[in-house]
Design a protein around this motif. Structure first.
Motif, short mmCIF file in Angstrom:
data_model
loop_
_atom_site.label_atom_id
_atom_site.label_comp_id
_atom_site.label_asym_id
_atom_site.label_seq_id
_atom_site.Cartn_x
_atom_site.Cartn_y
_atom_site.Cartn_z
N UNK A 5 22.98 61.52 -7.06
CA UNK A 5 21.67 61.51 -6.42
C UNK A 5 21.12 60.10 -6.23
N UNK A 6 21.82 59.09 -6.73
CA UNK A 6 21.34 57.72 -6.61
C UNK A 6 21.54 57.23 -5.18
N UNK A 7 20.47 56.74 -4.57
CA UNK A 7 20.53 56.29 -3.18
C UNK A 7 20.77 54.78 -3.09
N UNK A 8 20.03 54.01 -3.86
CA UNK A 8 20.03 52.55 -3.69
C UNK A 8 21.17 51.89 -4.48
N UNK A 9 22.39 52.15 -4.03
CA UNK A 9 23.56 51.50 -4.61
C UNK A 9 23.83 50.18 -3.88
N UNK A 10 24.69 49.36 -4.47
CA UNK A 10 25.04 48.07 -3.84
C UNK A 10 25.65 48.29 -2.46
N UNK A 11 26.55 49.26 -2.36
CA UNK A 11 27.23 49.49 -1.07
C UNK A 11 26.24 49.95 0.00
N UNK A 12 25.29 50.80 -0.38
CA UNK A 12 24.29 51.27 0.57
C UNK A 12 23.41 50.12 1.04
N UNK A 13 22.98 49.29 0.10
CA UNK A 13 22.13 48.13 0.45
C UNK A 13 22.88 47.16 1.36
N UNK A 121 28.66 56.00 10.02
CA UNK A 121 29.49 56.96 9.29
C UNK A 121 29.62 56.56 7.83
N UNK A 122 29.72 55.26 7.57
CA UNK A 122 29.78 54.78 6.19
C UNK A 122 28.51 55.12 5.43
N UNK A 123 27.36 54.94 6.07
CA UNK A 123 26.09 55.31 5.45
C UNK A 123 26.05 56.81 5.16
N UNK A 124 26.51 57.62 6.11
CA UNK A 124 26.52 59.08 5.93
C UNK A 124 27.37 59.48 4.73
N UNK A 125 28.47 58.76 4.51
CA UNK A 125 29.36 59.08 3.39
C UNK A 125 28.76 58.70 2.05
N UNK A 126 27.89 57.69 2.03
CA UNK A 126 27.33 57.17 0.78
C UNK A 126 26.05 57.91 0.38
N UNK A 127 25.27 58.35 1.36
CA UNK A 127 23.97 58.97 1.08
C UNK A 127 24.15 60.31 0.36
N UNK A 128 23.41 60.56 -0.74
CA UNK A 128 23.48 61.85 -1.43
C UNK A 128 22.99 62.98 -0.52
N UNK A 129 23.60 64.17 -0.59
CA UNK A 129 23.24 65.27 0.32
C UNK A 129 21.77 65.66 0.25
N UNK A 130 21.16 65.57 -0.96
CA UNK A 130 19.77 66.00 -1.08
C UNK A 130 18.78 64.91 -0.67
N UNK A 131 19.31 63.75 -0.21
CA UNK A 131 18.42 62.66 0.22
C UNK A 131 18.84 62.16 1.61
N UNK A 132 19.34 63.10 2.42
CA UNK A 132 19.81 62.73 3.75
C UNK A 132 18.71 62.11 4.59
N UNK A 133 17.55 62.77 4.63
CA UNK A 133 16.45 62.27 5.46
C UNK A 133 16.03 60.87 5.07
N UNK A 134 15.90 60.64 3.76
CA UNK A 134 15.48 59.33 3.27
C UNK A 134 16.57 58.28 3.52
N UNK A 135 17.82 58.65 3.21
CA UNK A 135 18.93 57.69 3.34
C UNK A 135 19.21 57.32 4.78
N UNK A 136 19.31 58.32 5.64
CA UNK A 136 19.54 58.05 7.06
C UNK A 136 18.29 57.42 7.68
N UNK A 137 17.12 57.78 7.13
CA UNK A 137 15.88 57.19 7.64
C UNK A 137 15.84 55.68 7.46
N UNK A 138 16.23 55.22 6.29
CA UNK A 138 16.25 53.77 6.07
C UNK A 138 17.33 53.10 6.91
#
Length: 379
Positions: A5-13, A121-138
């Motif tokens: 469920x962690x969104x703000x990982x190094x790879x995501x940033x 696509x890389x972002x989609x693979x990293x974002x947790x499923x329950x935080x899709x809106x927030x992850x894809x939003x950023x």
């Protein structure tokens, strides 16, 4: 459980930072390359082709690279796309005739299509499923922010320096981003290798078409803002893009979380109305401050709507088809931008740019009609 469920990982940033710099490094040529072509003796039609030719090949490469992402992984495709962009951008130094510039721009479209689809696509693979809106939003924030900042930087560099300085700036940005993204780790979904290339994802077609409609006025804004400034006697048109960037940033404070908790309906509908208000204000602008207020409204609406549509695209696609879904969605953006650049210019030819922008509102009205008909029962 925390890692899932962690969104703000190094790879995501790193991917978010890379996305901003990718859009800045590429989009600085949107308002400036047509001017450079005219300086070299090209016609208005040839100047318009600077926008259109890259869109054609980018559209094709999005369709193909989306499937490649699902099969071979995003990181390799990201780096290949950046290498193409770096090589073609460097070629601008020696492209001193119109035909050469257009040829380089055509090839550059391949790098653009591959790199943007692969980062998404890389972002989609990293974002947790329950935080899709927030992850894809950023992530959507980074693309919109890059598109808003690029014209500001481009106009300032061209006003105070030269086109070669702009090329150098873009190269430094792209090379630095390439090195940053080479450190990213992206988990690849296991998929069946059928040997077939999936050109589009069926579940993404509707969001992609809505994105196309939304991108039509955006294409007109990105391409003709400098010319519109001349028409209304405003030199500092960069102030529009600054205002747009401010509210795109502000939209991220609430839009992604709102998508995850309340659904896309409460994000998309107000967002489209804000875009319509922004275009209306833009079409009646008589000075820099009116441009700025128009940008605040349009940027808020775009910052809410585009990421919500992309999150909806990811939610509707199977895990093994996220690459193809992203490619399909971003293809809608390319087509809409191209229609906005070419189609709206015809309206401006027979009237003026203010009327052109008002006519672009029709695309957003059609957006609302289709969206309401399809999603009113699934808010």
């Amino acid at each position: 459980m925390e890692s899932k469920t962690k969104l703000w990982t190094k790879d995501y940033i790193f991917l978010l930072i890379g996305s901003i710099f990718l859009y800045v490094g590429f989009m600085v040529f949107m308002p400036t390359l047509p001017t450079q072509i005219i300086k070299l003796g090209g016609s208005q039609v040839e100047a318009s082709l600077a926008v259109g030719v890259f869109s054609v090949v980018a559209l094709l490469m999005r369709s193909i690279s989306g499937s490649w992402n699902d099969r071979f992984g995003s990181k390799m495709l990201i780096l290949i796309g950046f290498l193409i962009l770096i090589a073609t951008t460097a070629s601008f130094y020696i492209s001193t005739v119109v035909l050469a510039l257009l040829a380089v721009r055509f090839i550059q479209g391949a790098g653009w299509g591959i790199s943007t689809t692969s980062i998404a696509t890389g972002v989609s693979a990293i974002v947790p499923p329950n935080r899709t809106g927030e992850g894809i939003g950023f992530y959507g924030l980074t693309t919109a922010l890059g598109m808003s900042l690029a014209p500001v930087v481009a106009i300032l560099i061209m006003n105070y320096f030269s086109f070669n300085t702009l090329i150098t700036f873009a190269l430094v940005i792209l090379v630095g981003t390439f090195l940053l993204l080479s450190q990213v780790r992206i988990k690849q979904e296991k998929v069946k290798k059928t040997g077939k290339i999936q050109l589009f994802e069926k579940t993404a077609l509707l969001p992609a078409f809505l994105c196309l409609l939304m991108a039509i006025p955006l294409g007109g804004i990105q391409t003709f803002m400098m010319v519109y400034g001349t028409e209304i006697h405003v030199e500092n048109t960069w102030i529009y893009f600054l205002g747009q960037a401010i509210t795109i940033l502000l939209s991220r404070l609430f839009a992604g979380r709102l998508y995850d908790t309340k659904g896309h309906f409460v994000v998309v509908v107000p967002g489209v109305f804000a875009m319509i208000l922004g275009i209306l204000l833009l079409s009646f602008a008589t000075g820099a401050w009116m441009l700025f207020f128009a940008a605040l409204a349009f940027g808020l609406g775009y910052g809410m709507t585009q990421p919500a549509l992309q999150a909806l695209t990811i939610d509707r696609a199977a895990p093994e088809n996220k690459g193809a879904a992203n490619g399909t969605f971003l293809s809608g953006m390319d087509i809409g931008m191209a229609i906005g650049s070419f189609g709206l210019s015809i309206v401006a030819t027979y009237s003026n740019y203010a009327v052109m922008y008002r006519s672009a509102i029709l695309a957003l009205v059609l957006f609302l009609v289709i969206y309401w008909m399809v999603f009113r029962k699934t808010k």
